[in-house]
Each structure stands twice: as structure tokens, then as C-alpha cells.
Design an enzyme around this catalytic site. Structure first.
Site, PDB file in Angstrom:
ATOM      1  N   ASP A 117       0.778  -1.231   0.000  1.00 30.07           N
ATOM      2  CA  ASP A 117       0.000   0.000   0.000  1.00 30.07           C
ATOM      3  C   ASP A 117       0.815   1.289   0.000  1.00 30.07           C
ATOM      4  OD1 ASP A 117       1.103   0.025   2.524  1.00 30.07           O
ATOM      5  OD2 ASP A 117      -0.784  -0.247   3.601  1.00 30.07           O
ATOM      6  N   HIS A 231       3.505   4.365  14.775  1.00 29.18           N
ATOM      7  CA  HIS A 231       4.135   5.225  13.769  1.00 29.18           C
ATOM      8  C   HIS A 231       3.175   5.717  12.694  1.00 29.18           C
ATOM      9  CE1 HIS A 231       3.964   1.483  11.487  1.00 29.18           C
ATOM     10  NE2 HIS A 231       4.094   2.220  10.400  1.00 29.18           N
ATOM     11  N   HIS A 264      10.207   4.600  16.303  1.00 30.55           N
ATOM     12  CA  HIS A 264      10.305   4.889  14.873  1.00 30.55           C
ATOM     13  C   HIS A 264      11.250   6.083  14.660  1.00 30.55           C
ATOM     14  CE1 HIS A 264       8.981   5.877  10.751  1.00 30.55           C
ATOM     15  NE2 HIS A 264       8.571   4.634  10.702  1.00 30.55           N
TER      16      HIS A 264
END
Length: 460
Positions: A117, A231, A264
């Protein structure tokens, strides 16, 4: 009769999750006697992608070099489209109007594989379509039902779904999503998710955690561990702050539990997480972990709290409960099977759900009663078998779900079918791929010249 195209398969990826979920496929293609992968990295997560693929023994053919700080989604998309176009044209020549002959004579990609995606995947699919290369979408058909959650990933998936000739869907529900959107069921194939292939390969190696802050985990086999990742773009700001605040509250109510939070690298995420949790003794903040140590951490966990898509599929492979810190998920099969629970980013809801799992063994056991709906570790094998069938017309691969029809896939990709006594053959349609200047409602569009852009008035 083999298809009249080269047996090279483009595999385009740009992010660490894409590299993780595609390396099992690349490994098989590298060992294949007739198909050969050409791996193109966009350069978004350059070092992370290189490490993942190098660890798995996968070679990168080209790096488009589009990754740089502050690159917007539109700039990223444009850079990938342009970069992939340049690479393919330089390596193979311009897109052919017509291809005939055998694979040993015609040097042009048989397919372009994209995953999932990301904006780089959707951009690569657009570029491949313009270059007349059939697009194979791995992890196809996941849907949340709203284009803004997750953003921009949901619409990226739908865009690739319109372009792709062949859809490798992890589950039957994913196929149903595609069929509802008008995709012929004959172009879909239930394969399972390659992420489970990667997870099983990695966990079997039992590599060290390789982090000083996680040294205590090497010998500790009794402490309960909760792994937390956050994240997603839609959670930036207060969403991630509330996830972190829920973790802080859980450390107060469950002093015997240790929390591991891989942070992250995006500053918008890292600053928020560290501001909330840096001073909490029961929380171990660590830099992003390499995939194999992280697979070991997942297997060691008592509970996972995450807004990641891939982890929703991976943790259930170890029977670990997953609380999803999102309001929607494209992994609806996990919710239906009971391996996942949607909790959003509301701290009270997160604390209540985590407390139930940590305090009630029966509640925890309920998450692992059903088999993981996302695969058995053989998705890449099925995809390679499908590519063999599409390129060389080998026997149709078997599956427990809906099969696919070779002719439908090839006709959607722009091949012309010619019926013969010994079976149908396929050639690309003879169409013009160049674009000539044209008049649009009286406005003359002039081509660029070597001297620069055409003369314009004002800001046009």
C-alpha cells in the site's frame, strides 16, 4: 508455448516493510531455473532495505535514489514514476508497440511486482502500466472502507487494484473485496501473506537482540513482556502521545511487566514517544530493530500493542494477542478470528483491554484459539508457481481458495489472444505508446525543446 517476453521479473520496493515481505519471493526467484528477479529499490529506506535484503541473500539491481528528508507524497510519486521509467528504458529500450518471438530473443520484463500500500508501490504500478509491463500486486485486496484511514495507504491499494493484471491476495476475504470493486475473480489468487513466510524464516534463526538496552532479555525467560510500536501517519501527535500515556499508566498498575518500545526514526514520532516514556523505568526504548531480532521479540511477547499493519499478521503466528491502536484495520479477518482487537488510541480503552489480557489467562487464550488467518508460510511458493504458469503456461498451481485464469490475466495486461489447434497464444496488442502534441479547446500544447520550455504568458 512460452510467452513472447523476457523471463525477467521487476520487483520494485522502497520501504523496510516491503523488503521484509518481498524477500521470500526474491529468494525463490533468484534460485529459479527460468525466471530472474530484477530488484529495484526506490531509495526511501535505503540503509534499512539494503540490510534486510543483504541479510536474506537478495541482490539489488538498481537504486532510484528518491529518498531524502522532507519529500512530500506528490514529489515522491513523481520521482518514482520518472526514475523507474528511466531505468526500464535504459535497461530494456523504449516500450515496444508489439512483441513477438521467444523469451530468448525478446528482452523485456515479463511482469512488475509491487507490494501492499505504499506510495512508491502505487507509483511503480503507474509507471509499469505506461511502460506496458503487466503489474502483479502482492498483498492485494486489503480494505478498510475509508480512503482516509490509513492515509494514503488505503487509496494506494485501490489504485494498484485498478492497474494490476494479477492479484496475489492473502485471504478469501481480500478476493471478495476485489470482486466487489469489479476485478474479475479469474485474475485473483489466494496465496496467504508473504510476511508469514518472512517471519518463519527469521524466527528460526534465533539471532541475538543486538541492542545493549535489550541485553536483559537474552537470559530473562520469565518476565512478561509487552511490545509496543506506533508510527502511523494518522496517529501522529495526540494519537501517539495517548498510546504512550496508556503505556505509562500500565506500568503503574502492572509493575511486574516490562515494556519494549522500538522507536520509529521519524522525528514527529520519536520526539512524542520519548517525551512521554523516557523517564519510565519499566519501559525500554530502543532504536528501530532489525527484522530478525524483532521476530524473536514478537515470539517472546505476552502482548503486542501496535498500529502497524504487518504486525497484525505476524504476532498471531506465535499466538500472541494483538491490540490494534487504530480506529479501522484492513486486516478484518484477524478481528473476526479473534486474533486482533481494535482499541484505537483512547488511553482508557487501551488500558482496559491490556489489563484484561494481562490479568485474565482465559482472555489471553481466546486470542490464540483460531489459526492465523494470514498464511502458512508458503505464500511466496504459490506466487512463483503462478508466475511460472503465466509466463510458461506450466500446470495451474493449486490453492485452497479461488483459482485464477491465465487468459483473463494476460488479456487484462494488454495481450491479444489468438486461438490455435494446440491452444491459445498471446501477444501484446499493437498500440502506439508515444504521445503527440494536440490542441485542447483552442490551447496549443507545444513540446519541450532542447532550448527549454515553450514561451508562456504570466504564471501558466
Amino acid at each position: 508455448m512460452p510467452l513472447p517476453v523476457s523471463p525477467e521479473i521487476l520487483v520494485v520496493l522502497g520501504t523496510r516493510p516491503e523488503a521484509i515481505k518481498l524477500f521470500p519471493l526474491i529468494q525463490l526467484l533468484q534460485d529459479h531455473p527460468r525466471l530472474r528477479p530484477v530488484v529495484v529499490s526506490t531509495g526511501q529506506h535505503k540503509e534499512l532495505v539494503e540490510y534486510v535484503l543483504e541479510t536474506a541473500g537478495c541482490e539489488i539491481t538498481a537504486d532510484l535514489g528518491v529518498g531524502r528528508p522532507g519529500l512530500g507524497l506528490n514529489q515522491l510519486t513523481a520521482a518514482v514514476v520518472s526514475g523507474l521509467d528511466d531505468f526500464v528504458t535504459e535497461r530494456y529500450g523504449p516500450p515496444p508497440n508489439h512483441i513477438s518471438g521467444r523469451v530468448t530473443r525478446d528482452h523485456y520484463p515479463a511482469a512488475c511486482v509491487v507490494h501492499g500500500d505504499t506510495s512508491s508501490a502505487s507509483a511503480a504500478a503507474v509507471a509499469a502500466f505506461h511502460l506496458r509491463i503487466p503489474v502483479v500486486h502482492v498483498e492485494a485486496g486489503l480494505r478498510t472502507g475509508t480512503t482516509l484511514s490509513p492515509f494514503p495507504e488505503e487509496l494506494n491499494r485501490q489504485l494498484i487494484g485498478r492497474i494490476a493484471s494479477f492479484h496475489a491476495a492473502p485471504t478469501r476475504a481480500n478476493v471478495q473485496n476485489l470482486v466487489r470493486e469489479g476485478v474479475d475473480i479469474g485474475r485473483t489468487f489466494v496465496t496467504g501473506n508473504t510476511g508469514i513466510d518472512a517471519l518463519q524464516w527469521s524466527a528460526a534463526r534465533q539471532v541475538p537482540y543486538d541492542r545493549p538496552e535489550l541485553e536483559w532479555l537474552e537470559d530473562d525467560t520469565t518476565s512478561r513482556v509487552v511490545t509496543v510500536t506506533a508510527h502511523r501517519r494518522e496517529n501522529w501527535g495526540e494519537g501517539i502521545a495517548d498510546i504512550a500515556r496508556a503505556v505509562r499508566r500500565l506500568t503503574e498498575t502492572h509493575p511486574d511487566v516490562r515494556f519494549v518500545v522500538p522507536v520509529h526514526p521519524n522525528p514527529a514520532v520519536a520526539q512524542t514517544v520519548r517525551a512521554e516514556l523516557d523517564d519510565v523505568p519499566a519501559v525500554t526504548l530502543t532504536s528501530p530493530m532489525e527484522y530478525r531480532p524483532f521476530a524473536r521479540l514478537l515470539a517472546r511477547s505476552t502482548l503486542v500493542l501496535t498500529d502497524s499493519g504487518g504486525i497484525q499478521e505476524e504476532a498471531p503466528a506465535f499466538g500472541v494477542p494483538v491490540l490494534v491502536a487504530r480506529s479501522t484495520t484492513e486486516r478484518s479477518e484477524g478481528v473476526e478470528a479473534g486474533t486482533l482487537e481494535l482499541v484505537g488510541t483512547d488511553r482508557d480503552r487501551i488500558v482496559a483491554a491490556a489489563t484484561r489480557v494481562l490479568d485474565d489467562p482465559e482472555a489471553r487464550a481466546a486470542f490464540s484459539r483460531q489459526p492465523n488467518p494470514y498464511g502458512d508460510g508458503h505464500a511466496a511458493d504459490r506466487i512463483v508457481a503462478a508466475l511460472e504458469h503465466l509466463v510458461f503456461n506450466t500446470p495451474v498451481p493449486r490453492t485452497s481458495g479461488p483459482g485464477f485464469v491465465r487468459s483473463e490475466v494476460l488479456e487484462w495486461a494488454g495481450f491479444h489472444r489468438t486461438d490455435a489447434v494446440d491452444g491459445p497464444t498471446f501477444e501484446r496488442e499493437d498500440v502506439t505508446t508515444g504521445h503527440e502534441p494536440a490542441d485542447l479547446e483552442g490551447v496549443v500544447i507545444r513540446p519541450l525543446t532542447a532550448d527549454g520550455p515553450p514561451d508562456t504568458d504570466g504564471d501558466a
